[in-house]
Each structure stands twice: as structure tokens, then as C-alpha cells.
Design a protein around this motif. Structure first.
Motif, short mmCIF file in Angstrom:
data_model
loop_
_atom_site.label_atom_id
_atom_site.label_comp_id
_atom_site.label_asym_id
_atom_site.label_seq_id
_atom_site.Cartn_x
_atom_site.Cartn_y
_atom_site.Cartn_z
N ASP A 142 12.75 32.51 -24.68
CA ASP A 142 13.27 33.34 -25.78
C ASP A 142 14.74 32.98 -25.90
OD1 ASP A 142 14.51 35.34 -27.32
OD2 ASP A 142 13.07 36.86 -26.67
N PHE A 143 15.07 32.16 -26.88
CA PHE A 143 16.43 31.61 -26.95
C PHE A 143 17.50 32.70 -27.00
CE2 PHE A 143 20.19 29.94 -29.08
CZ PHE A 143 20.51 28.90 -28.22
N ASP A 144 17.34 33.67 -27.89
CA ASP A 144 18.40 34.69 -28.04
C ASP A 144 18.56 35.53 -26.77
OD1 ASP A 144 19.09 33.90 -30.61
OD2 ASP A 144 17.55 35.15 -31.51
N PHE A 145 17.44 35.98 -26.21
CA PHE A 145 17.50 36.77 -24.98
C PHE A 145 17.98 35.90 -23.82
CE2 PHE A 145 15.54 38.84 -21.23
CZ PHE A 145 16.18 40.06 -21.33
N GLY A 146 17.47 34.68 -23.74
CA GLY A 146 17.88 33.75 -22.69
C GLY A 146 19.36 33.43 -22.75
N MET A 176 26.05 26.30 -18.35
CA MET A 176 26.71 25.67 -19.49
C MET A 176 25.95 24.42 -19.94
SD MET A 176 29.04 25.43 -21.77
CE MET A 176 30.51 26.35 -21.43
N CYS A 177 25.54 23.59 -18.99
CA CYS A 177 24.79 22.38 -19.33
C CYS A 177 23.50 22.73 -20.08
CB CYS A 177 24.47 21.57 -18.08
SG CYS A 177 25.92 20.79 -17.34
N ALA A 178 22.79 23.74 -19.61
CA ALA A 178 21.55 24.16 -20.26
C ALA A 178 21.84 24.71 -21.65
CB ALA A 178 20.84 25.21 -19.41
N LYS A 193 16.25 24.60 -29.54
CA LYS A 193 15.09 23.87 -29.02
C LYS A 193 15.58 22.82 -28.03
CE LYS A 193 14.76 20.77 -33.03
NZ LYS A 193 15.98 21.10 -33.69
N ILE A 194 14.71 22.45 -27.13
CA ILE A 194 15.09 21.50 -26.10
C ILE A 194 14.16 20.29 -26.20
CG2 ILE A 194 15.40 21.12 -23.64
CD1 ILE A 194 15.57 24.40 -23.75
N GLU A 251 16.03 26.21 -14.43
CA GLU A 251 15.84 27.66 -14.55
C GLU A 251 16.53 28.21 -15.80
OE1 GLU A 251 17.27 29.29 -10.86
OE2 GLU A 251 15.43 28.77 -9.78
N ASN A 252 17.73 27.71 -16.06
CA ASN A 252 18.45 28.15 -17.25
C ASN A 252 17.75 27.65 -18.53
OD1 ASN A 252 20.89 29.73 -16.47
ND2 ASN A 252 21.29 27.92 -15.24
N LEU A 253 17.27 26.42 -18.50
CA LEU A 253 16.53 25.91 -19.66
C LEU A 253 15.27 26.73 -19.90
CD1 LEU A 253 16.72 22.01 -19.45
CD2 LEU A 253 17.82 23.51 -21.12
N ASP A 254 14.58 27.11 -18.82
CA ASP A 254 13.37 27.92 -18.95
C ASP A 254 13.67 29.25 -19.63
OD1 ASP A 254 11.92 25.90 -17.76
OD2 ASP A 254 11.80 26.89 -15.79
N LYS A 255 14.80 29.88 -19.26
CA LYS A 255 15.19 31.14 -19.91
C LYS A 255 15.40 30.94 -21.41
CE LYS A 255 17.87 32.90 -16.00
NZ LYS A 255 19.23 33.22 -15.54
N LEU A 256 16.06 29.84 -21.75
CA LEU A 256 16.36 29.56 -23.15
C LEU A 256 15.11 29.17 -23.93
CD1 LEU A 256 19.67 27.64 -22.48
CD2 LEU A 256 19.48 29.83 -23.68
N THR A 257 14.17 28.52 -23.27
CA THR A 257 12.94 28.11 -23.92
C THR A 257 12.02 29.30 -24.18
OG1 THR A 257 13.05 25.97 -22.80
CG2 THR A 257 10.94 26.57 -23.73
#
Length: 151
Positions: free
Chosen positions: A88-92, A37-39, A47-48, A80-86
Motif C-alpha cells: 500500500d504505497f500511501d500507507f507504506g 530512503m533507497c526504497a 510502482k517498483i 522490507e521497505n519495498l514490501d511496505k511500499l508495494t
């Protein structure tokens, strides 16, 4: 009351509610869902920003409820969660929402995860539309009605 004050008051109320439940929020599912949730809130706009990453990390480590868990473990899971979102945001986001959904089995933990998202999103006094939207999506992943949280 100005919007800024209402957001700060809401985030403060949510934090107080979380602290009251601190002893009940010690499961691995809660830990994992909270970091996801935080990520998700940190990356809500797709974008982060490094300063936002640092601000959210500081909020995680200073949050009394999350001190139930080792700080290094929280940092690793958040990153790790931020890396997923970075990557590919939609897939992450799909994977991160699945991580959040792990808290669905315990309603108190599920609500606490949403409250953490609101606390993180409102900490800067601007719980913006994109942050509200991802927290609303997390409500659906957890089977909670968004209106319960004024989303």
C-alpha cells in the motif's frame, strides 16, 4: 551544461561528500534510514519495476559508505521497505518516512540520508520530479530545509 551532466555532477559531488564522512556514518539509525530512503526513491512513482529494484540494489551494494554494514542486512532492510511500499504505497510511505526520521537526531547523518537519496535518484541521469518530491518529503521528516539540497 546539459541537464543530464548537471544531474550526474550533482550525484557525483554528493557521493564524494558521503565518502568523506564514511567513518562517521556507522549507526543503526543511519543504516535504517538509508535503506528506507533507497526504497522510497526506487518506488517514488508508486510502482517498483523489477529492473529498477535490481539497479538500486546494485547501487546500495557498490556504495562505499554503505559498505560499513553487512550486505545481507542492507538487502533485507531495503526489501522490507519495498514490501511496505508495494503493499500500500500511501500507507507504506508513512512508515518509510518514519524510518527515515530516525536519523533526525544527528544532523550529519540526516544530511547523509538525503544525499544518498539524491545519489540513488540521480544515478540513472534522470532525477525526475517524483523522485525529487519524495526526497523533499524526507527532508521535512528529518527537519532539513529542502533548498539546502536544491530540491
Amino acid at each position: 551544461m546539459a541537464l543530464w551532466d548537471r544531474i550526474k555532477d550533482s550525484a557525483s559531488q554528493m557521493q564524494n561528500q558521503l565518502v568523506a564522512k564514511k567513518n562517521d556514518l556507522k549507526s543503526g539509525a543511519f543504516r535504517d534510514a538509508s535503506m528506507a530512503m533507497c526504497a522510497l526513491v526506487a518506488a517514488a512513482d508508486g510502482k517498483i519495476d523489477p529492473s529498477e529494484r535490481q539497479r538500486v540494489a546494485q547501487l546500495i551494494f557498490s556504495n562505499e559508505v554503505l559498505q560499513n554494514f553487512p550486505a545481507d542486512d542492507l538487502r533485507r532492510r531495503f526489501e522490507e521497505n519495498l514490501d511496505k511500499l508495494t503493499a500500500d504505497f500511501d500507507f507504506g510511505k508513512v512508515g518509510v518516512l518514519q524510518e527515515i526520521a530516525k536519523a533526525k537526531k544527528k544532523p550529519a547523518e540526516a544530511r547523509a540520508v538525503i544525499q544518498i537519496g539524491i545519489v540513488i535518484g540521480g544515478a540513472d541521469g534522470d532525477f525526475d520530479a517524483t523522485e525529487r518530491a519524495v526526497v523533499r518529503e524526507a527532508c521535512f521528516a528529518l527537519g532539513l530545509p529542502p533548498h539546502e539540497f536544491d530540491l
